[in-house]
Design a protein around this motif. Sequence first.
Motif, short mmCIF file in Angstrom:
data_model
loop_
_atom_site.label_atom_id
_atom_site.label_comp_id
_atom_site.label_asym_id
_atom_site.label_seq_id
_atom_site.Cartn_x
_atom_site.Cartn_y
_atom_site.Cartn_z
N ASP A 1 1.70 -1.04 0.30
CA ASP A 1 0.23 -0.12 0.42
C ASP A 1 0.78 1.52 0.07
N GLU A 2 0.58 2.00 -1.03
CA GLU A 2 1.54 3.38 -1.33
C GLU A 2 1.24 4.05 -0.01
N MET B 1 -0.38 -3.75 6.29
CA MET B 1 0.51 -3.83 5.35
C MET B 1 0.50 -5.35 5.05
#
Length: 358
Positions: free
Chosen positions: A59-60, A112
């Motif tokens: 996930d950026e 994450m």
Amino acid sequence: MVGSLSQLQSMMVDALFDESALEIGLKAFAEYCGAPIGHLMVADGQRTLLRSCFSQAMDEDLAASEANYQQINPRVLAIPKMQQGKATRDKDFISRKSIELDTTYQELILPMGLGHFCGVPIVHNSEMTAGIAIHRPIREEPFRDSEAYRHEQAAAACASVFQLATKIDNRLASDSVNLFGDHTPTASLDRRGHVLGYNEAFESLLIQNHIQVGMDRTLCFGSGKSRRSLKEALNHRNGTVGGRFVAPGVRRTNLWVCTVVPFPFAGLRGASAATALIYFKRIEVASFVEVRLLREAFGLTVAESAVARLLCEGHSLEKISEIRGVSLSTTRTLLKRIMLKAECNRQSELVLKITAMM
């Protein structure tokens, strides 16, 4: 699927010279250890995160916020107690109940998908910690002793690759300071602005006291604003490195255009503490920019052009007033007109605009 340690080692060597091969190598490492996610992490002696790479896309937004948790992340805080070459798991520094209450786990680690952790430091000293971790979601079982042992074996096979990366980095740090030419003052810096190496041209500036390096190896300028500009160039919010700013020398007799660029590394060379190169160009506008050119470019009067030239030579407003035989208030008034005509908000912007005409 990687079938042997020698094959895994070969893949990590490829990652030394090819950034795209790093993700593949980390994925192979994780698979060899029986985990879905591999993770390369590099931190300096203050546990400041220098690099964090995963074997798959994360996930950026969450990944970008990883550095914000460094001061409270239990996994980071456990680094001093870790042993080089030995596996450390969550159970070694935090309880399951504490995980349910911990901010970093709840806001970053678990979302994450990094629920269970097993990390092995490959380089672990007072200046740097670099290692490879493996992760699996919290819904699955924690890493068993047999998996931790296999992880240690795989990390040991990669230790020689990290040692090679360090040697390459040392050579790069030495060679790169002349990347912009022998006569261009250049130094390599870490993320905190500490000088790691420099060329002879930079050394001559030190000898002449134009630039100073403090006892803690911090690069010093003639103004606090310049120090802040350097800090911003080394620590952009988006994680990138780079920038350009004007700085007075320590003696404040000259102005310098300072350019910060990322240190040229790839793959596992991210283990290097060198983050950036900075090179200096002395501003000597007076000998290159004619008054006529300044008048045409910005619509300046003769008096305004003279002030602009003297300013770019590095003179203070007081010195300019003395040179021109006018009052300080007159010089300030002329400077305001120059800034308005050149559409600049700061003197440094004006200097950069004029140097662009050289």
